[in-house]
Design a protein around this motif. Structure first.
Motif, short mmCIF file in Angstrom:
data_model
loop_
_atom_site.label_atom_id
_atom_site.label_comp_id
_atom_site.label_asym_id
_atom_site.label_seq_id
_atom_site.Cartn_x
_atom_site.Cartn_y
_atom_site.Cartn_z
N UNK A 34 0.77 -1.22 0.19
CA UNK A 34 0.03 -0.02 -0.10
C UNK A 34 0.90 1.29 -0.18
N UNK A 35 2.05 1.00 0.25
CA UNK A 35 2.94 2.54 0.31
C UNK A 35 3.97 2.58 -0.73
N UNK A 36 3.45 1.86 -1.77
CA UNK A 36 4.30 1.80 -3.14
C UNK A 36 3.25 2.37 -4.10
N UNK A 37 3.51 3.74 -4.87
CA UNK A 37 2.52 4.34 -5.62
C UNK A 37 3.08 4.37 -6.99
N UNK A 38 2.53 4.40 -8.00
CA UNK A 38 2.69 4.35 -9.39
C UNK A 38 2.61 5.70 -10.00
N UNK A 39 3.49 5.85 -10.71
CA UNK A 39 3.43 7.12 -11.73
C UNK A 39 3.98 7.04 -13.11
N UNK A 40 3.58 8.29 -13.63
CA UNK A 40 4.20 8.36 -15.41
C UNK A 40 3.65 7.10 -15.97
N UNK A 41 2.47 6.60 -15.85
CA UNK A 41 1.72 5.38 -16.58
C UNK A 41 1.70 5.89 -17.99
N UNK A 42 2.04 4.96 -19.04
CA UNK A 42 1.66 5.16 -20.43
C UNK A 42 1.59 3.84 -21.06
N UNK A 43 0.75 3.72 -22.11
CA UNK A 43 0.64 2.55 -22.74
C UNK A 43 0.83 2.70 -24.32
N UNK A 44 1.47 1.83 -25.00
CA UNK A 44 1.75 2.10 -26.35
C UNK A 44 1.80 0.91 -27.16
N UNK A 45 1.56 0.65 -28.41
CA UNK A 45 1.76 -0.36 -29.47
C UNK A 45 2.93 -0.13 -30.04
N UNK A 46 3.94 -1.25 -30.29
CA UNK A 46 5.09 -1.27 -30.93
C UNK A 46 5.02 -2.41 -31.90
N UNK A 47 5.80 -2.39 -32.84
CA UNK A 47 6.08 -3.79 -33.75
C UNK A 47 7.52 -4.17 -33.42
N UNK A 48 7.41 -5.47 -32.99
CA UNK A 48 8.73 -6.22 -32.88
C UNK A 48 9.15 -7.02 -34.21
N UNK A 49 10.30 -6.98 -34.76
CA UNK A 49 10.55 -7.69 -35.78
C UNK A 49 10.46 -9.09 -35.84
N UNK A 50 10.44 -9.86 -34.75
CA UNK A 50 10.35 -11.18 -34.61
C UNK A 50 8.81 -11.90 -34.32
N UNK A 51 7.89 -10.96 -33.48
CA UNK A 51 6.78 -11.38 -33.01
C UNK A 51 5.69 -10.54 -33.56
N UNK A 52 5.95 -9.53 -34.28
CA UNK A 52 4.79 -8.58 -34.70
C UNK A 52 4.60 -7.57 -33.48
N UNK A 53 3.18 -7.24 -33.62
CA UNK A 53 2.75 -6.23 -32.50
C UNK A 53 2.88 -6.45 -31.06
N UNK A 54 3.34 -5.60 -30.54
CA UNK A 54 3.57 -5.81 -28.88
C UNK A 54 2.85 -4.53 -28.28
N UNK A 55 2.22 -4.82 -26.99
CA UNK A 55 1.77 -3.56 -26.26
C UNK A 55 2.63 -3.40 -25.16
N UNK A 56 3.06 -2.17 -24.85
CA UNK A 56 4.05 -1.85 -23.94
C UNK A 56 3.31 -0.74 -22.78
N UNK A 57 3.38 -1.33 -21.58
CA UNK A 57 2.94 -0.35 -20.42
C UNK A 57 4.18 0.18 -19.60
#
Length: 147
Positions: A20-43
């Protein structure tokens, strides 16, 4: 996505005795393309230690949801393993998984996070369902650092 981010930042984590005393910040999500497996989603984001003592082995779980709020995929990773965008595009998914699973963090960065300090994390998903609408992140565990 912003609604979920705000909800996540505003909600206490379920097990407050551990996380409970660890908080989260600067969250972003985005799609990327990996040469070997195709589309990835990054958080990408950071975990902030709000305990009065150092913490280590901070772990976070990312969940992807459809437009109805139904969980589609989830992954738990250790903090302190930032992955360069170039590596996200070129490395095999097995290599990416090894990086995310490093309990100690890159350069032992997840061994001792002092109070009020933050540590980055990257959660990478592959084999994505077509109907991803939002994501959430929560802290799942951390340990007291022993000197």
């Amino acid at each position: 996505l912003n609604r979920v981010i705000r909800e996540q930042l505003g909600q206490p984590v379920a097990d407050s005795s551990l996380t409970g005393q660890i908080s989260l910040g600067l969250l972003e999500g985005k799609f990327l393309v990996n040469e070997q497996v195709g589309e990835l989603f990054l958080i990408r984001g950071e975990a902030i230690n709000n305990f009065s003592q150092p913490r280590s082995a901070i772990q976070v779980k990312g969940v992807l949801y459809d437009q109805n709020g139904k969980p589609l995929m989830q992954k738990t990773v250790f903090c302190g393993n930032p992955i360069a965008d170039e590596d996200l595009r070129s490395l095999s998914f097995e290599e990416l998984e090894q990086m995310m699973g490093n309990q100690f963090g890159k350069n032992l960065s997840n061994m001792k996070i002092d109070p009020k300090k933050s540590i980055p994390f990257d959660i990478v998903f592959k084999d994505l369902p077509a109907n991803i609408a939002e994501f959430s992140v929560k802290v799942t565990s951390s340990r007291t650092t022993t000197e």
